[in-house]
Design a protein around this motif. Structure first.
Motif, PDB file in Angstrom:
ATOM      1  N   GLU B 155       0.825  -1.207   0.000  1.00  0.00           N
ATOM      2  CA  GLU B 155       0.000   0.000   0.000  1.00  0.00           C
ATOM      3  C   GLU B 155       0.858   1.256   0.000  1.00  0.00           C
ATOM      4  O   GLU B 155       0.515   2.259  -0.609  1.00  0.00           O
ATOM      5  CB  GLU B 155      -0.909   0.002   1.230  1.00  0.00           C
ATOM      6  N   GLU B 156       2.018   1.162   0.676  1.00  0.00           N
ATOM      7  CA  GLU B 156       2.902   2.323   0.727  1.00  0.00           C
ATOM      8  C   GLU B 156       3.360   2.713  -0.676  1.00  0.00           C
ATOM      9  O   GLU B 156       3.418   3.879  -1.028  1.00  0.00           O
ATOM     10  CB  GLU B 156       4.136   2.036   1.600  1.00  0.00           C
ATOM     11  N   GLN B 157       3.677   1.664  -1.455  1.00  0.00           N
ATOM     12  CA  GLN B 157       4.139   1.940  -2.819  1.00  0.00           C
ATOM     13  C   GLN B 157       3.035   2.595  -3.635  1.00  0.00           C
ATOM     14  O   GLN B 157       3.276   3.526  -4.404  1.00  0.00           O
ATOM     15  CB  GLN B 157       4.606   0.648  -3.479  1.00  0.00           C
ATOM     16  N   ALA B 158       1.809   2.089  -3.470  1.00  0.00           N
ATOM     17  CA  ALA B 158       0.677   2.653  -4.196  1.00  0.00           C
ATOM     18  C   ALA B 158       0.496   4.118  -3.811  1.00  0.00           C
ATOM     19  O   ALA B 158       0.308   4.978  -4.665  1.00  0.00           O
ATOM     20  CB  ALA B 158      -0.581   1.856  -3.902  1.00  0.00           C
ATOM     21  N   LYS B 159       0.614   4.378  -2.518  1.00  0.00           N
ATOM     22  CA  LYS B 159       0.460   5.736  -2.011  1.00  0.00           C
ATOM     23  C   LYS B 159       1.500   6.662  -2.638  1.00  0.00           C
ATOM     24  O   LYS B 159       1.192   7.772  -3.080  1.00  0.00           O
ATOM     25  CB  LYS B 159       0.616   5.702  -0.489  1.00  0.00           C
ATOM     26  N   GLN B 160       2.720   6.152  -2.687  1.00  0.00           N
ATOM     27  CA  GLN B 160       3.838   6.904  -3.268  1.00  0.00           C
ATOM     28  C   GLN B 160       3.524   7.334  -4.704  1.00  0.00           C
ATOM     29  O   GLN B 160       3.765   8.474  -5.094  1.00  0.00           O
ATOM     30  CB  GLN B 160       5.057   5.977  -3.252  1.00  0.00           C
ATOM     31  N   LEU B 161       2.966   6.390  -5.469  1.00  0.00           N
ATOM     32  CA  LEU B 161       2.653   6.677  -6.858  1.00  0.00           C
ATOM     33  C   LEU B 161       1.502   7.670  -6.957  1.00  0.00           C
ATOM     34  O   LEU B 161       1.523   8.588  -7.780  1.00  0.00           O
ATOM     35  CB  LEU B 161       2.296   5.388  -7.592  1.00  0.00           C
ATOM     36  N   GLU B 162       0.490   7.477  -6.105  1.00  0.00           N
ATOM     37  CA  GLU B 162      -0.652   8.390  -6.114  1.00  0.00           C
ATOM     38  C   GLU B 162      -0.178   9.812  -5.838  1.00  0.00           C
ATOM     39  O   GLU B 162      -0.612  10.769  -6.474  1.00  0.00           O
ATOM     40  CB  GLU B 162      -1.682   7.977  -5.054  1.00  0.00           C
ATOM     41  N   ASP B 163       0.731   9.922  -4.877  1.00  0.00           N
ATOM     42  CA  ASP B 163       1.260  11.243  -4.533  1.00  0.00           C
ATOM     43  C   ASP B 163       1.986  11.873  -5.706  1.00  0.00           C
ATOM     44  O   ASP B 163       2.020  13.084  -5.854  1.00  0.00           O
ATOM     45  CB  ASP B 163       2.213  11.136  -3.333  1.00  0.00           C
ATOM     46  N   ALA B 164       2.572  11.035  -6.532  1.00  0.00           N
ATOM     47  CA  ALA B 164       3.310  11.549  -7.686  1.00  0.00           C
ATOM     48  C   ALA B 164       2.394  11.756  -8.884  1.00  0.00           C
ATOM     49  O   ALA B 164       2.856  12.046  -9.985  1.00  0.00           O
ATOM     50  CB  ALA B 164       4.438  10.592  -8.043  1.00  0.00           C
ATOM     51  N   GLY B 165       1.086  11.577  -8.676  1.00  0.00           N
ATOM     52  CA  GLY B 165       0.136  11.866  -9.740  1.00  0.00           C
ATOM     53  C   GLY B 165      -0.172  10.704 -10.660  1.00  0.00           C
ATOM     54  O   GLY B 165      -0.772  10.887 -11.717  1.00  0.00           O
ATOM     55  N   VAL B 166       0.244   9.496 -10.291  1.00  0.00           N
ATOM     56  CA  VAL B 166      -0.076   8.335 -11.118  1.00  0.00           C
ATOM     57  C   VAL B 166      -1.258   7.620 -10.470  1.00  0.00           C
ATOM     58  O   VAL B 166      -1.232   7.316  -9.276  1.00  0.00           O
ATOM     59  CB  VAL B 166       1.128   7.374 -11.207  1.00  0.00           C
TER      60      VAL B 166
END
Lengths: 355, 342
Positions: B155-166
């Motif tokens: 989930e952390e990785q997903a969050k990271q990507l969401e934060d970067a606009g993906v």
């Protein structure tokens, strides 16, 4: 000169041999598929009698057929034999390494020698190193060579870092070396995923699907390299006291050391190329037996031979039936048992009581 | 109840987006069918196998005039895009296959390591997937959407990507109905609802045909070998696509007592004596063919499938990936068991 207790006496041989045969019978009778004892016995009786008929009296005779005999004769028996021989070889190699390095925690798996052998085997498969006419020899030779190189690297590093070869240093170097070799192996497997077996085979070991040919190879290795080790029991005793001492009583230290290292590498390399890395066997059995036989290698080595076979057969039995019909990797079982014994030994050595 | 709440929310989002779009005078696409509700309902109702997910979407399709698309992914997360995605990175092979099947293969800007079908996908830049997933590689490709399964990432990785606009969209089909849901979801995401519906209908038609023509009564057994003896035997148990397909054509999976893929004892295979063997071992052009290797195994000569040479090699993952090709794999197995029909 030789007191009676220094040797492994005939009754002791008999006892250990009988124990091994008993365990072997047990492991052949119990398996994933439940076959009644009577049926098992009749299949073996039929197989034996037709074998005798065919090869001793040259009469045509049919081997028993059917699913039950397939399971017993072509799946279970060769596997149990391979397991017994691997156990004997690994345990003997472990006992020899412990004597040679004067280190109670030395073993193919703790020092990374097995991982080194696995790396050799993986490289041989990945790069297609084979000898024509002998398809599996390439893997085996590479595994043996890499096991030997691993031992040399370990000894050289240990010598450079700590001349006294203390327990801690050697184990530390072994751990570092294992990790290094494991990552190299992962790299090779990543690049040759289509050829090399799954990584768990190499790290956890399995003797599923091994046949009589593998058993024959293991037996050959055990007779040759195991024989060399047993033959050097006296020199190992001398090493245990100290290399200086060995030199004083007329042992050619360099030559004997080299011979033993080659024999240990041969055993570990061939076991790994057939069954993958099965950890802690060479650690657990010699230690348990040392309590029984004492530290004298003339008694310890033969006992390790039989004890190793029994230990690994029982471990394999657990791997086969614990989660039936699923199967565990044998290394999972031996490592579980081994880790506990390892801690126990380490605790005892630290308290200065030795082993 | 829930749905009406969602509806209001979506409506608000749509209005807001529409105003934005009107301001920027952006031409929106006509085909923005955006059946967000369809996806939601098909997710919640996928247990009632009767309900056709595709029909569902057609009924509920609240046409969003601004062209924005909203999907609920297979972890129940809602993802809204202003317009159908045009730059996608897909980490799992099945998602790549779905994208190509609905004609959206050209939107792929990155693919996971193991994506290998169709052949065109190999031209797409590769990113590390699985446990080696590399966020930097993915971000460098500047995708709008990352399609991935639950297995590979945290989930952390997903969050990271969401934060970067993906936008991260999870596709995680566990059964054939789940595959329909995944195809429909990806169809919506790409603005290709009709194509997705056509793919689903095609699959359903193939499966229906197989089910209808199969004469099996469950008395014959099949053993799905997912890892050969040399690597340690693994079989497909229940809750696998293979099990589902066997069931469909009246065969009994002989390892149905195990859940998922499981390492099995060689003795058990001999004892269970399957009538058919399906192996998914890849053949790399060296040594014996996987079928030949099985037939040559000592002790296996008494197995019915070996006696009858009833061994099928499906070596292109036809029955192991949650993708449209499951229908092809099922057809191959059907033809193998009941003889070719065409």
């Amino acid at each position: 000169m030789k007191s009676h207790r220094e040797r492994f006496s005939a009754p002791e041989y008999l006892f250990f041999a009988a124990l091994t045969v008993a365990v072997l019978c047990l492991c052949v009778c119990i398996g994933s598929v439940n076959i009644p004892l009577g049926e098992t016995l009749s299949v073996f009786w039929d197989a034996l009698s037709s074998f005798v008929q065919k090869f001793l009296f040259h009469k045509p005779a049919d081997f028993p057929e059917g699913t039950v005999s397939s399971i017993l004769l072509t799946v279970r028996l060769p596997r149990v034999l391979c397991v017994a021989l691997s156990g004997a070889a690994l345990s003997l190699a472990g006992a020899a390494m412990q004597g040679l390095l004067k280190n109670p925690l030395a073993d193919g798996s703790t020092l990374g020698v097995s991982s080194g052998a696995a790396l050799g085997a993986v490289i041989a498969i990945a790069f297609g190193i084979t000898f024509p006419s002998l398809p599996f020899a390439g893997t085996m030779v590479m595994a043996v060579i890499f096991a030997f190189l691993s031992l040399l690297i370990l000894l050289a590093l240990a010598e450079k870092l700590d001349r006294s070869l203390s327990t801690g240093t050697i184990i530390l170097i072994g751990v570092i070396y294992s990790m290094f070799v494991s990552s190299l192996m992962s790299i090779v497997i990543t690049f040759a995923q289509d050829r090399v077996r799954h990584i768990t085979f190499w790290t956890m070991g399995s003797l599923q699907g091994r046949g009589y040919a593998d058993a024959a190879v293991l037996l050959g290795a055990l007779v040759l390299f195991g024989g060399i080790i047993l033959f050097h029991a006296r020199e190992l005793n001398a090493f245990a006291v100290g290399e200086e001492n060995a030199r004083h009583i007329g042992v050619n230290v360099r030559r004997v050391k080299l011979t033993l290292l080659i024999a240990v590498s041969g055993l570990i390399g061939i076991c790994v190329s057939i069954g993958g890395v099965i950890g802690f066997v060479g650690l657990v059995t010699p230690h348990m037996l040392r309590m029984l036989t004492g530290p004298n290698h003339r008694r310890l080595l033969p006992a390790s031979l039989f004890g190793g076979a029994c230990f690994l057969m029982l471990a394999d039995l657990v791997a086969r039936i614990l989660l039936n019909p699923r199967e565990l990797n044998i290394g999972i079982v031996t490592s579980l048992a081994g880790a506990v014994v390892f801690v126990f030994i380490f605790y005892r050595t630290r308290r200065g009581s030795g082993c | 109840m829930k749905r009406s709440v969602k509806c209001t929310k979506t409506l608000a989002a749509v209005l807001a987006a529409a105003m934005l779009l009107a301001l920027t005078a952006c031409g929106s696409k006509e085909d923005g069918q955006a059946p967000s509700e369809g996806t939601v309902s098909s997710l919640t109702e996928q247990d009632s196998g009767e309900q056709s997910a595709a029909e569902d979407s057609a009924e509920d399709a609240a046409k969003e005039e601004d062209g924005s698309v909203t999907v609920t992914d297979m972890m129940g997360r809602t993802v809204t895009l202003e317009e159908p995605a045009t730059r996608v990175v897909a980490l799992t092979p099945s998602d790549c296959e779905i994208l190509y099947a609905i004609g959206a293969g050209d939107t792929l800007v990155g693919r996971g390591t193991y994506c290998d079908y169709p052949a065109d996908v190999l031209e797409v830049p590769e990113v590390d997937s699985g446990s080696e997933t590399n966020m930097e590689q993915i971000l460098a490709l500047e995708p709008q959407v990352l399609l991935m399964s639950t297995m590979s990432q945290t989930e952390e990785q997903a969050k990271q990507l969401e934060d970067a606009g993906v936008h991260v969209v999870i596709s995680d089909a566990q059964d054939i109905d789940g595959v329909y849901t995944a195809i429909e979801m990806i169809g919506t995401l790409m603005g290709k609802d009709e194509e997705a519906a056509a793919v689903i209908d095609g699959m359903k038609a193939s499966f229906a045909e197989i089910e209808e023509k199969s004469t099996g009564d469950g008395s014959q057994t099949v053993y799905f070998e997912v890892s050969p003896l040399e690597y340690g035997l693994w079989a497909a148990g229940s809750n696998t696509f293979m099990d589902e397909v066997a069931d469909m054509m009246g065969l009994t999976n002989c390892f149905a007592d195990l859940d998922g893929w499981a390492s099995v004892s060689e003795e058990q295979v001999l004892e269970r004596n399957p009538d058919y063997i399906v192996t998914i071992t890849m053949y790399y052009g060296e040594g014996p063919l996987p079928e030949e290797e099985i037939m040559a195994r000592p002790g296996w000569e008494n197995v019915t499938a070996v006696k009858n040479k009833a061994i099928l090699n499906l070596q292109n993952n036809e029955l192991s990936r949650p993708a449209p090709r499951l229908a092809e794999g099922a057809k191959m197995l059907f033809d193998f068991v009941y003889g070719a029909t065409e």
